[in-house]
Write an enzyme that holds these catalytic residues in place. Structure first.
Site, PDB file in Angstrom:
ATOM      1  N   HIS A  98      -3.651  -4.472   0.704  1.00  0.00           N
ATOM      2  CA  HIS A  98      -3.167  -5.018   1.978  1.00  0.00           C
ATOM      3  C   HIS A  98      -3.336  -6.535   2.012  1.00  0.00           C
ATOM      4  O   HIS A  98      -4.359  -7.067   1.588  1.00  0.00           O
ATOM      5  CB  HIS A  98      -3.948  -4.413   3.145  1.00  0.00           C
ATOM      6  N   GLU A 126      -1.757  -7.917   5.067  1.00  0.00           N
ATOM      7  CA  GLU A 126      -1.236  -8.080   6.432  1.00  0.00           C
ATOM      8  C   GLU A 126      -2.266  -7.778   7.516  1.00  0.00           C
ATOM      9  O   GLU A 126      -1.956  -7.835   8.704  1.00  0.00           O
ATOM     10  CB  GLU A 126      -0.003  -7.173   6.614  1.00  0.00           C
ATOM     11  N   CYS A 167       0.839  -1.198   0.000  1.00  0.00           N
ATOM     12  CA  CYS A 167       0.000   0.000   0.000  1.00  0.00           C
ATOM     13  C   CYS A 167       0.878   1.254   0.000  1.00  0.00           C
ATOM     14  O   CYS A 167       1.516   1.544  -1.000  1.00  0.00           O
ATOM     15  CB  CYS A 167      -1.006  -0.031   1.150  1.00  0.00           C
TER      16      CYS A 167
END
Length: 249
Positions: free
Chosen positions: A178, A180, A88
């Site tokens: 994303h 994570e 990101c």
């Protein structure tokens, strides 16, 4: 152990499950959270770099002057062909550091669970080849990579914004989305940014939906993280040099 430098620009976007996936693959993680933790002057001694996301802009040096040091390290990693993964904001910083263009998305933010699709170059890429055609991800950003750096290979795309994942040279990667996050973290972001959260499809941010999509994300991206560690350890061959890659200092 494969020593990785983890740059965490924002305490609100931690490593989360990605940290577990990297360590279980044999990586030793050194997390630096600027400005609290000073960034290293160079990348000597590191086998790879991961740069996470954050709420600031990639060129917001006036409020966050240390961003220039992050871009410098990402540019250095690219020049050294050191395995690197920007996520990101990390991908935007990487793009900005290497000649790409980052702007506010003219079609508005991307928010919530989403799918991205592989492009042709992904099918022969060491990290992306084994991913499914469509991959579950989490989106939560206003800024976008409008123009990829010179020589970059586009690896994944989406209808609203094309440049979702790219590779520079043989082993430097950026992903606009994303991988994570956790359900709790995404709900926290939605609470902090209600105007962005309102842009999601009905039911997209319910606990049940977020638990389901994060299970799919783990199934897809955990092996990807393992491959990244193998790449950094020298156990996985990097991609072939692109025919249109331009030299970087």
């Amino acid at each position: 152990m494969t020593r990785l430098l983890i740059i965490q620009p924002d305490v609100g976007d931690p490593l989360g499950p990605l940290g577990d996936w990297l360590t279980e693959a044999g990586a030793e993680l050194e997390v630096r959270n600027p400005p609290e933790h000073e960034l290293p002057a160079d990348l000597d001694g590191y086998a790879g770099v991961v740069c996470l996301g954050g709420g600031m802009g990639a060129l917001d040096d006036e409020r966050h002057p240390w961003l220039a040091d992050v871009r410098r390290l990402l540019g250095q990693a690219t020049g050294k062909q050191l395995p690197t993964l920007g996520i990101c904001l990390g991908a935007q910083l990487l793009a900005a550091a290497t000649g790409g263009q980052v702007v506010v998305g003219e079609n508005g933010p991307e928010v919530g669970p989403a799918l991205v699709s592989k492009k042709d170059a992904a099918w022969t890429d060491p990290l992306f080849a084994d991913l499914p055609l469509m991959q579950d991800v989490i989106q939560f950003h206003n800024d976008v990579i409008k123009r990829l750096p010179p020589g970059a290979e586009l690896l994944a795309s989406a209808p609203l914004y094309q440049n979702q994942a790219f590779r520079l040279r043989r082993c430097v990667y950026g992903v606009q989305f994303h991988i994570e996050t956790t359900p709790d973290l995404v709900r926290r972001w939605a609470e902090d940014e209600p105007e962005m959260a309102e842009l999601t499809r009905p039911g997209a941010l319910t606990p049940e939906r977020l638990i389901s999509v994060h299970a799919d994300i783990a199934e897809t991206w955990r092996p990807f993280a393992h491959r990244f560690v193998r790449l950094a350890a020298g156990e996985l061959d990097a991609a072939a040099e692109s025919q249109h890659t331009l030299p970087l200092a």
